[in-house]
Design a protein around this motif. Structure first.
Motif, PDB file in Angstrom:
ATOM      1  N   SER A  52       3.195   0.101  11.277  1.00  0.00           N
ATOM      2  CA  SER A  52       4.189  -0.984  11.153  1.00  0.00           C
ATOM      3  C   SER A  52       5.607  -0.495  11.445  1.00  0.00           C
ATOM      4  N   GLN A  53       5.812   0.825  11.338  1.00  0.00           N
ATOM      5  CA  GLN A  53       7.143   1.382  11.576  1.00  0.00           C
ATOM      6  C   GLN A  53       7.268   1.976  12.989  1.00  0.00           C
ATOM      7  N   ASP A  54       6.175   1.889  13.748  1.00  0.00           N
ATOM      8  CA  ASP A  54       6.176   2.408  15.128  1.00  0.00           C
ATOM      9  C   ASP A  54       6.451   1.239  16.064  1.00  0.00           C
ATOM     10  N   ARG A  64       4.555  -6.538  10.846  1.00  0.00           N
ATOM     11  CA  ARG A  64       5.851  -6.595  10.156  1.00  0.00           C
ATOM     12  C   ARG A  64       6.026  -5.250   9.461  1.00  0.00           C
ATOM     13  N   ALA A  65       7.206  -4.661   9.589  1.00  0.00           N
ATOM     14  CA  ALA A  65       7.424  -3.331   9.025  1.00  0.00           C
ATOM     15  C   ALA A  65       7.465  -3.346   7.495  1.00  0.00           C
ATOM     16  N   GLY A  66       6.832  -2.350   6.942  1.00  0.00           N
ATOM     17  CA  GLY A  66       6.870  -2.176   5.491  1.00  0.00           C
ATOM     18  C   GLY A  66       6.888  -0.703   5.155  1.00  0.00           C
ATOM     19  N   VAL A  67       7.370  -0.391   3.963  1.00  0.00           N
ATOM     20  CA  VAL A  67       7.326   1.004   3.486  1.00  0.00           C
ATOM     21  C   VAL A  67       6.365   1.142   2.313  1.00  0.00           C
ATOM     22  N   GLY A  68       5.858  -0.005   1.817  1.00  0.00           N
ATOM     23  CA  GLY A  68       4.890   0.042   0.718  1.00  0.00           C
ATOM     24  C   GLY A  68       3.838  -1.035   0.895  1.00  0.00           C
ATOM     25  N   LEU A  69       2.602  -0.733   0.464  1.00  0.00           N
ATOM     26  CA  LEU A  69       1.503  -1.701   0.537  1.00  0.00           C
ATOM     27  C   LEU A  69       0.561  -1.450  -0.630  1.00  0.00           C
ATOM     28  N   GLU A 115      15.173  -7.690  -1.599  1.00  0.00           N
ATOM     29  CA  GLU A 115      13.890  -7.079  -1.257  1.00  0.00           C
ATOM     30  C   GLU A 115      13.062  -8.036  -0.407  1.00  0.00           C
ATOM     31  N   GLY A 116      12.215  -7.412   0.392  1.00  0.00           N
ATOM     32  CA  GLY A 116      11.251  -8.195   1.173  1.00  0.00           C
ATOM     33  C   GLY A 116       9.855  -7.759   0.768  1.00  0.00           C
ATOM     34  N   CYS A 117       8.859  -8.546   1.141  1.00  0.00           N
ATOM     35  CA  CYS A 117       7.472  -8.240   0.797  1.00  0.00           C
ATOM     36  C   CYS A 117       6.575  -8.760   1.912  1.00  0.00           C
ATOM     37  N   LEU A 118       5.597  -7.958   2.315  1.00  0.00           N
ATOM     38  CA  LEU A 118       4.709  -8.355   3.413  1.00  0.00           C
ATOM     39  C   LEU A 118       3.888  -9.596   3.056  1.00  0.00           C
ATOM     40  N   SER A 119       3.768  -9.889   1.772  1.00  0.00           N
ATOM     41  CA  SER A 119       2.996 -11.065   1.354  1.00  0.00           C
ATOM     42  C   SER A 119       3.868 -12.297   1.173  1.00  0.00           C
ATOM     43  N   ILE A 156      12.708   2.579  -5.951  1.00  0.00           N
ATOM     44  CA  ILE A 156      12.657   1.109  -5.827  1.00  0.00           C
ATOM     45  C   ILE A 156      11.319   0.686  -5.223  1.00  0.00           C
ATOM     46  N   VAL A 157      10.927   1.356  -4.142  1.00  0.00           N
ATOM     47  CA  VAL A 157       9.681   1.010  -3.460  1.00  0.00           C
ATOM     48  C   VAL A 157       8.484   1.184  -4.392  1.00  0.00           C
ATOM     49  N   PHE A 158       8.451   2.312  -5.126  1.00  0.00           N
ATOM     50  CA  PHE A 158       7.349   2.551  -6.069  1.00  0.00           C
ATOM     51  C   PHE A 158       7.277   1.446  -7.133  1.00  0.00           C
ATOM     52  N   GLN A 159       8.435   1.052  -7.652  1.00  0.00           N
ATOM     53  CA  GLN A 159       8.436   0.009  -8.682  1.00  0.00           C
ATOM     54  C   GLN A 159       7.959  -1.321  -8.127  1.00  0.00           C
ATOM     55  N   HIS A 160       8.326  -1.628  -6.874  1.00  0.00           N
ATOM     56  CA  HIS A 160       7.869  -2.848  -6.210  1.00  0.00           C
ATOM     57  C   HIS A 160       6.333  -2.830  -6.085  1.00  0.00           C
ATOM     58  N   GLU A 161       5.793  -1.677  -5.701  1.00  0.00           N
ATOM     59  CA  GLU A 161       4.330  -1.578  -5.515  1.00  0.00           C
ATOM     60  C   GLU A 161       3.597  -1.542  -6.848  1.00  0.00           C
TER      61      GLU A 161
HETATM   62  C1  LIG Z   1      15.461  -9.892   1.952  1.00  0.00           C
HETATM   63  N1  LIG Z   1      16.139  -8.739   2.449  1.00  0.00           N
HETATM   64  C2  LIG Z   1      15.434  -7.719   2.961  1.00  0.00           C
HETATM   65  O1  LIG Z   1      14.225  -7.673   2.984  1.00  0.00           O
HETATM   66  C3  LIG Z   1      16.236  -6.590   3.466  1.00  0.00           C
HETATM   67  C4  LIG Z   1      17.175  -6.799   4.477  1.00  0.00           C
HETATM   68  C5  LIG Z   1      17.914  -5.704   4.966  1.00  0.00           C
HETATM   69  C6  LIG Z   1      17.729  -4.420   4.443  1.00  0.00           C
HETATM   70  C7  LIG Z   1      16.795  -4.211   3.415  1.00  0.00           C
HETATM   71  C8  LIG Z   1      16.643  -2.812   2.847  1.00  0.00           C
HETATM   72  C9  LIG Z   1      16.059  -5.300   2.900  1.00  0.00           C
HETATM   73  N2  LIG Z   1      15.084  -5.131   1.915  1.00  0.00           N
HETATM   74  C10 LIG Z   1      13.902  -4.469   2.168  1.00  0.00           C
HETATM   75  N3  LIG Z   1      13.724  -3.903   3.376  1.00  0.00           N
HETATM   76  C11 LIG Z   1      12.573  -3.219   3.563  1.00  0.00           C
HETATM   77  N4  LIG Z   1      12.366  -2.588   4.752  1.00  0.00           N
HETATM   78  C12 LIG Z   1      13.505  -2.337   5.615  1.00  0.00           C
HETATM   79  C13 LIG Z   1      13.133  -2.305   7.047  1.00  0.00           C
HETATM   80  N5  LIG Z   1      12.013  -1.379   7.257  1.00  0.00           N
HETATM   81  C14 LIG Z   1      11.752  -1.028   8.621  1.00  0.00           C
HETATM   82  C15 LIG Z   1      11.996  -1.948   9.631  1.00  0.00           C
HETATM   83  C16 LIG Z   1      11.720  -1.593  10.961  1.00  0.00           C
HETATM   84  C17 LIG Z   1      11.204  -0.339  11.285  1.00  0.00           C
HETATM   85  C18 LIG Z   1      10.985   0.584  10.268  1.00  0.00           C
HETATM   86  C19 LIG Z   1      11.248   0.232   8.946  1.00  0.00           C
HETATM   87 CL1  LIG Z   1      10.996   1.404   7.687  1.00  0.00          CL
HETATM   88  C20 LIG Z   1      10.831  -1.681   6.464  1.00  0.00           C
HETATM   89  C21 LIG Z   1      11.175  -1.771   5.007  1.00  0.00           C
HETATM   90  N6  LIG Z   1      11.599  -3.126   2.630  1.00  0.00           N
HETATM   91  C22 LIG Z   1      11.856  -3.732   1.447  1.00  0.00           C
HETATM   92  N7  LIG Z   1      10.954  -3.583   0.486  1.00  0.00           N
HETATM   93  C23 LIG Z   1      11.232  -3.954  -0.919  1.00  0.00           C
HETATM   94  S1  LIG Z   1      10.485  -2.618  -1.832  1.00  0.00           S
HETATM   95  C24 LIG Z   1       9.102  -2.578  -0.710  1.00  0.00           C
HETATM   96  C25 LIG Z   1       9.784  -2.720   0.655  1.00  0.00           C
HETATM   97  C26 LIG Z   1       8.823  -3.239   1.714  1.00  0.00           C
HETATM   98  O2  LIG Z   1       8.055  -2.472   2.270  1.00  0.00           O
HETATM   99  N8  LIG Z   1       8.876  -4.551   2.002  1.00  0.00           N
HETATM  100  C27 LIG Z   1       8.022  -5.068   3.032  1.00  0.00           C
HETATM  101  N9  LIG Z   1      12.984  -4.416   1.181  1.00  0.00           N
END
Ligand SMILES: CNC(=O)c1cccc(C)c1Nc1nc(N2CCN(c3ccccc3Cl)CC2)nc(N2CSC[C@H]2C(=O)NC)n1
Ligand code: NI
Length: 190
Positions: A52-54, A64-69, A115-119, A156-161
């Motif tokens: 998702s980050q590539d 859709r990019a995420g850092v936690g799932l 914060e954003g969430c993939l769901s 933050i990410v760990f707490q979200h997950e």
């Molecule tokens: C509503 N505003 C927003 O979403 C928001 C808006 C702006 C900034 C932030 C920082 C926001 N907030 C937020 N941005 C993220 N990403 C930033 C972009 N990134 C990413 C994107 C593209 C390539 C690689 C990567 Cl790495 C992926 C991750 N992730 C989370 N969360 C909440 S904790 C779990 C984590 C999660 O994985 N969510 C799917 N929040």
């Protein structure tokens, strides 16, 4: 045999969206040591985050990019999640079973852009107060107990997950009266 094995690529079609009851369940502990199925599923979740980050893969597969799932986000009732954060000083990957918050700071932080969430297929405005520092006891892919110490964004990410494992969504923490209100013990942190 789980669909989520080492040859399977998770796509957005596999991501459970809000409204599905599994996102509001308190998930079941995973028996330790983890089975081969448990481990393959968790590896599959980590691979999704990397994909998702590539830009290439995410573009081609509409990820859709995420850092936690968390497991329930792909329909699994198991207390496990993956985190993948790649920044200038390298990459951090976590695959954890049965995480337990053992201690946390008093001070709190939040993502200034929310914060954003993939769901969650919508933007929910507001600050989500999180502990600035946490210590988490969990089991790694080999079933060994680990103590993970985190601060800032990874915390933050760990707490979200970890919330997901207990049926909690990030917007549950947003102040209903004033989404940008902050508890007294909070300072800003990116
Ligand atoms: C509503 N505003 C927003 O979403 C928001 C808006 C702006 C900034 C932030 C920082 C926001 N907030 C937020 N941005 C993220 N990403 C930033 C972009 N990134 C990413 C994107 C593209 C390539 C690689 C990567 Cl790495 C992926 C991750 N992730 C989370 N969360 C909440 S904790 C779990 C984590 C999660 O994985 N969510 C799917 N929040
Ligand atoms: Ni989420």
């Amino acid at each position: 045999m789980s669909k989520y094995n080492d040859d399977y690529m998770i796509t957005m079609d596999d991501i459970v969206r809000e409204g599905d009851p599994i996102l509001r369940k308190v998930l079941d502990e995973v028996n330790m040591p983890p089975t081969e199925e448990d481990k393959a599923e968790l590896r599959c979740m980590l691979q999704f985050l990397k994909n998702s980050q590539d830009p290439e893969i995410a573009g081609k597969c509409n990820l859709r990019a995420g850092v936690g799932l968390s497991a329930n986000q792909i329909g699994l009732n198991k207390r496990m999640f993956a985190v993948y954060i790649a920044d200038e000083d390298g990459e951090k990957a976590y695959t954890v079973f049965n995480p337990k918050l053992v201690s946390h700071s008093i001070s709190m932080i939040y993502l200034p852009q929310g914060e954003g969430c993939l769901s969650v297929d919508r933007k929910v405005d507001g600050f989500v107060p999180r502990y600035e520092r946490i210590k988490v006891k969990a089991y790694d892919l080999d079933g060994n107990e680990v103590l993970i110490k985190l601060k800032g964004y990874p915390a933050i990410v760990f707490q979200h997950e970890m919330d997901h494992l207990n049926g909690i969504m990030f917007y549950d923490h947003i102040n209903k009266d004033n989404p940008f209100a902050l508890p007294a013990n909070t300072d800003i942190r990116s």
